[in-house]
Design a protein around this motif. Structure first.
Motif, PDB file in Angstrom:
ATOM      1  N   GLY A   1     -28.420  27.161 -10.029  1.00 39.90           N
ATOM      2  CA  GLY A   1     -27.492  26.100  -9.898  1.00 39.90           C
ATOM      3  C   GLY A   1     -26.756  26.210  -8.462  1.00 39.90           C
ATOM      4  O   GLY A   1     -26.973  27.074  -7.939  1.00 39.90           O
ATOM      5  N   ASP A   2     -25.875  25.204  -8.252  1.00 35.87           N
ATOM      6  CA  ASP A   2     -25.116  25.091  -7.095  1.00 35.87           C
ATOM      7  C   ASP A   2     -24.314  26.234  -6.792  1.00 35.87           C
ATOM      8  O   ASP A   2     -24.314  26.558  -5.629  1.00 35.87           O
ATOM      9  N   LYS A   3     -23.626  26.625  -7.885  1.00 37.59           N
ATOM     10  CA  LYS A   3     -22.564  27.457  -8.067  1.00 37.59           C
ATOM     11  C   LYS A   3     -22.978  28.985  -8.471  1.00 37.59           C
ATOM     12  O   LYS A   3     -22.496  29.936  -8.275  1.00 37.59           O
ATOM     13  N   THR A   4     -23.901  28.879  -9.606  1.00 39.56           N
ATOM     14  CA  THR A   4     -24.402  29.936 -10.142  1.00 39.56           C
ATOM     15  C   THR A   4     -25.734  30.193 -10.679  1.00 39.56           C
ATOM     16  O   THR A   4     -26.444  29.318 -10.339  1.00 39.56           O
TER      17      THR A   4
ATOM     18  N   LYS B   1     -22.803  32.933  -3.524  1.00 36.97           N
ATOM     19  CA  LYS B   1     -22.105  33.367  -2.533  1.00 36.97           C
ATOM     20  C   LYS B   1     -22.767  33.007  -1.216  1.00 36.97           C
ATOM     21  O   LYS B   1     -22.514  31.957  -0.322  1.00 36.97           O
ATOM     22  N   SER B   2     -24.267  33.529  -1.042  1.00 41.35           N
ATOM     23  CA  SER B   2     -25.053  33.196   0.202  1.00 41.35           C
ATOM     24  C   SER B   2     -26.500  33.604  -0.548  1.00 41.35           C
ATOM     25  O   SER B   2     -26.475  34.346  -1.655  1.00 41.35           O
ATOM     26  N   LYS B   3     -27.412  32.768   0.327  1.00 36.18           N
ATOM     27  CA  LYS B   3     -28.876  33.118  -0.154  1.00 36.18           C
ATOM     28  C   LYS B   3     -29.064  34.916  -0.257  1.00 36.18           C
ATOM     29  O   LYS B   3     -29.616  35.248  -1.101  1.00 36.18           O
TER      30      LYS B   3
ATOM     31  N   PHE C   1     -36.147  27.730  -3.613  1.00 38.84           N
ATOM     32  CA  PHE C   1     -35.890  28.844  -3.965  1.00 38.84           C
ATOM     33  C   PHE C   1     -37.027  29.580  -4.520  1.00 38.84           C
ATOM     34  O   PHE C   1     -36.929  30.768  -4.392  1.00 38.84           O
ATOM     35  N   GLY C   2     -37.808  29.088  -5.496  1.00 37.53           N
ATOM     36  CA  GLY C   2     -38.761  29.920  -5.941  1.00 37.53           C
ATOM     37  C   GLY C   2     -39.666  30.482  -4.808  1.00 37.53           C
ATOM     38  O   GLY C   2     -40.285  31.680  -4.941  1.00 37.53           O
TER      39      GLY C   2
ATOM     40  N   LEU D   1     -38.624  31.420  -1.796  1.00 41.98           N
ATOM     41  CA  LEU D   1     -37.983  32.595  -1.251  1.00 41.98           C
ATOM     42  C   LEU D   1     -37.973  33.748  -2.040  1.00 41.98           C
ATOM     43  O   LEU D   1     -38.146  34.624  -1.449  1.00 41.98           O
ATOM     44  N   LEU D   2     -37.788  33.529  -3.234  1.00 46.29           N
ATOM     45  CA  LEU D   2     -37.868  34.639  -4.434  1.00 46.29           C
ATOM     46  C   LEU D   2     -39.354  35.373  -4.125  1.00 46.29           C
ATOM     47  O   LEU D   2     -39.398  36.236  -4.086  1.00 46.29           O
ATOM     48  N   LYS D   3     -40.473  34.412  -4.258  1.00 47.69           N
ATOM     49  CA  LYS D   3     -41.685  35.057  -3.936  1.00 47.69           C
ATOM     50  C   LYS D   3     -41.713  35.897  -2.966  1.00 47.69           C
ATOM     51  O   LYS D   3     -42.391  37.047  -2.638  1.00 47.69           O
ATOM     52  N   GLU D   4     -41.336  35.561  -1.690  1.00 46.44           N
ATOM     53  CA  GLU D   4     -41.230  36.201  -0.306  1.00 46.44           C
ATOM     54  C   GLU D   4     -40.430  37.445  -0.422  1.00 46.44           C
ATOM     55  O   GLU D   4     -40.738  38.441   0.044  1.00 46.44           O
ATOM     56  N   LYS D   5     -39.171  37.123  -0.890  1.00 44.43           N
ATOM     57  CA  LYS D   5     -38.194  38.376  -0.969  1.00 44.43           C
ATOM     58  C   LYS D   5     -38.338  39.265  -2.083  1.00 44.43           C
ATOM     59  O   LYS D   5     -38.003  40.663  -1.657  1.00 44.43           O
TER      60      LYS D   5
END
Length: 136
Positions: free
Chosen positions: A9-12, A34-36, A77-78, A80-84
């Motif tokens: 979500g946007d905040k959590t 807080k941040s990515k 975001f998915g 980014l998760l794959k990459e990180k």
């Protein structure tokens, strides 16, 4: 071979983890965004702690099945998760998971304040459990 379920979500970010057999999902925590960089760092810790091998990320779709702005953010975001995290990421339809979680918490007579604290974690449980059930 545990899986982690995420309600992004946007905040959590609601987080749930499966048992080792992949039968049940349990809520773990709600990450206050807080941040990515911080988000990924905390998720990396969870992946390591629970020895996670796959990520199930909720994909919010519109009721007609189309993907809107919120869905596009989850797809990004998915990626980014794959990459990180260097793990497979499965996007999973999360329509009505927050509604189901809210209903469950209301039936448990949980106060509004407490519901607000756990709703995202509960939604992550619903996302992950529906994925696990579908893969049985």
């Amino acid at each position: 071979m545990r899986k982690v379920g995420l309600d992004y979500g946007d905040k959590t970010i609601g987080v749930a983890v499966s048992d080792e057999m992949g039968w049940t999902a349990q809520g773990v925590e709600v990450i206050r965004r807080k941040s990515k960089k911080d988000d990924i760092s905390r998720l990396r810790e969870i992946v390591k702690e629970y020895e996670v091998t796959e990520v199930v990320l909720g994909l919010p779709k519109n009721m007609d099945g189309s993907i809107g702005d919120r869905g596009q953010l989850s797809i990004q975001f998915g990626e980014l998760l794959k990459e990180k995290l260097a793990l497979p990421v499965h996007l999973w339809d999360e329509r009505l998971t927050t509604v189901s979680a809210e209903r469950t918490l209301l039936e448990a007579n949980m106060s509004r304040k407490k519901r607000k604290q756990v709703i995202d974690k509960m939604a992550a449980v619903f996302i992950l459990q529906s994925y696990l059930d579908a893969k049985k």
